[in-house]
Scaffold this motif. Sequence first.
Motif, PDB file in Angstrom:
ATOM      1  N   ASN A 152       0.825  -1.213   0.000  1.00  0.00           N
ATOM      2  CA  ASN A 152       0.000   0.000   0.000  1.00  0.00           C
ATOM      3  C   ASN A 152       0.859   1.262   0.000  1.00  0.00           C
ATOM      4  N   ARG A 153       1.966   1.240   0.741  1.00  0.00           N
ATOM      5  CA  ARG A 153       2.865   2.394   0.765  1.00  0.00           C
ATOM      6  C   ARG A 153       3.450   2.646  -0.626  1.00  0.00           C
ATOM      7  N   LEU A 154       3.881   1.585  -1.289  1.00  0.00           N
ATOM      8  CA  LEU A 154       4.425   1.730  -2.641  1.00  0.00           C
ATOM      9  C   LEU A 154       3.374   2.215  -3.623  1.00  0.00           C
ATOM     10  N   ARG A 155       2.148   1.713  -3.481  1.00  0.00           N
ATOM     11  CA  ARG A 155       1.070   2.126  -4.379  1.00  0.00           C
ATOM     12  C   ARG A 155       0.758   3.609  -4.196  1.00  0.00           C
ATOM     13  N   LYS A 156       0.750   4.089  -2.955  1.00  0.00           N
ATOM     14  CA  LYS A 156       0.506   5.519  -2.704  1.00  0.00           C
ATOM     15  C   LYS A 156       1.641   6.371  -3.259  1.00  0.00           C
ATOM     16  N   LEU A 157       2.865   5.875  -3.114  1.00  0.00           N
ATOM     17  CA  LEU A 157       4.030   6.623  -3.545  1.00  0.00           C
ATOM     18  C   LEU A 157       4.194   6.647  -5.066  1.00  0.00           C
ATOM     19  N   LEU A 158       3.981   5.492  -5.719  1.00  0.00           N
ATOM     20  CA  LEU A 158       4.306   5.354  -7.145  1.00  0.00           C
ATOM     21  C   LEU A 158       3.106   5.156  -8.060  1.00  0.00           C
ATOM     22  N   GLY A 159       1.946   4.830  -7.499  1.00  0.00           N
ATOM     23  CA  GLY A 159       0.780   4.540  -8.316  1.00  0.00           C
ATOM     24  C   GLY A 159       0.654   3.040  -8.535  1.00  0.00           C
ATOM     25  N   PRO A 160      -0.357   2.602  -9.287  1.00  0.00           N
ATOM     26  CA  PRO A 160      -0.611   1.164  -9.460  1.00  0.00           C
ATOM     27  C   PRO A 160       0.414   0.458 -10.353  1.00  0.00           C
ATOM     28  N   ILE A 161       1.074   1.207 -11.230  1.00  0.00           N
ATOM     29  CA  ILE A 161       2.076   0.646 -12.136  1.00  0.00           C
ATOM     30  C   ILE A 161       3.330   1.507 -12.012  1.00  0.00           C
ATOM     31  N   ALA A 162       4.484   0.837 -11.910  1.00  0.00           N
ATOM     32  CA  ALA A 162       5.726   1.593 -11.752  1.00  0.00           C
ATOM     33  C   ALA A 162       6.875   0.851 -12.429  1.00  0.00           C
ATOM     34  N   LYS A 163       7.943   1.588 -12.670  1.00  0.00           N
ATOM     35  CA  LYS A 163       9.155   0.982 -13.216  1.00  0.00           C
ATOM     36  C   LYS A 163       9.802   0.123 -12.138  1.00  0.00           C
ATOM     37  N   GLU A 164      10.414  -0.952 -12.571  1.00  0.00           N
ATOM     38  CA  GLU A 164      11.044  -1.874 -11.626  1.00  0.00           C
ATOM     39  C   GLU A 164      12.106  -1.170 -10.788  1.00  0.00           C
ATOM     40  N   ILE A 165      12.902  -0.324 -11.393  1.00  0.00           N
ATOM     41  CA  ILE A 165      13.972   0.347 -10.666  1.00  0.00           C
ATOM     42  C   ILE A 165      13.413   1.213  -9.548  1.00  0.00           C
ATOM     43  N   ASP A 166      12.287   1.881  -9.799  1.00  0.00           N
ATOM     44  CA  ASP A 166      11.666   2.716  -8.773  1.00  0.00           C
ATOM     45  C   ASP A 166      11.121   1.846  -7.631  1.00  0.00           C
ATOM     46  N   LEU A 167      10.535   0.723  -7.973  1.00  0.00           N
ATOM     47  CA  LEU A 167      10.029  -0.178  -6.945  1.00  0.00           C
ATOM     48  C   LEU A 167      11.156  -0.729  -6.098  1.00  0.00           C
ATOM     49  N   LEU A 168      12.236  -1.139  -6.725  1.00  0.00           N
ATOM     50  CA  LEU A 168      13.365  -1.697  -5.978  1.00  0.00           C
ATOM     51  C   LEU A 168      14.008  -0.657  -5.075  1.00  0.00           C
ATOM     52  N   LYS A 169      14.120   0.567  -5.561  1.00  0.00           N
ATOM     53  CA  LYS A 169      14.733   1.629  -4.752  1.00  0.00           C
ATOM     54  C   LYS A 169      13.864   2.009  -3.555  1.00  0.00           C
ATOM     55  N   ASN A 170      12.555   1.911  -3.696  1.00  0.00           N
ATOM     56  CA  ASN A 170      11.653   2.380  -2.652  1.00  0.00           C
ATOM     57  C   ASN A 170      11.102   1.279  -1.757  1.00  0.00           C
ATOM     58  N   ALA A 171      11.316   0.033  -2.115  1.00  0.00           N
ATOM     59  CA  ALA A 171      10.787  -1.069  -1.312  1.00  0.00           C
ATOM     60  C   ALA A 171      11.650  -1.269  -0.071  1.00  0.00           C
ATOM     61  N   GLY A 172      10.989  -1.368   1.069  1.00  0.00           N
ATOM     62  CA  GLY A 172      11.682  -1.653   2.326  1.00  0.00           C
ATOM     63  C   GLY A 172      11.418  -3.088   2.719  1.00  0.00           C
ATOM     64  N   ARG A 173      12.296  -3.642   3.474  1.00  0.00           N
ATOM     65  CA  ARG A 173      12.115  -5.025   3.912  1.00  0.00           C
ATOM     66  C   ARG A 173      11.982  -5.082   5.392  1.00  0.00           C
TER      67      ARG A 173
END
Length: 57
Positions: A36-57
């Motif tokens: 949900n955090r990623l969806r709010k930040l980037l929208g429903p579709i995003a570039k892989e690089i943006d997802l990898l940079k912003n994903a927390g574990r």
Amino acid sequence: MQHPIPPHKIGQYGKEKLWYVSEFAQRFRLDKREENRLRKLLGPIAKEIDLLKNAGR
């Protein structure tokens, strides 16, 4: 599920590798809160690089 981009382009290597945030979260085993955090930040579709940079574990 809606497909605003062609399904064959999702998850493919190339200039812009696009992912649905929900599919990215499933593949990388992210919890719903992080999805949900990623969806709010980037929208429903995003570039892989943006997802990898912003994903927390």
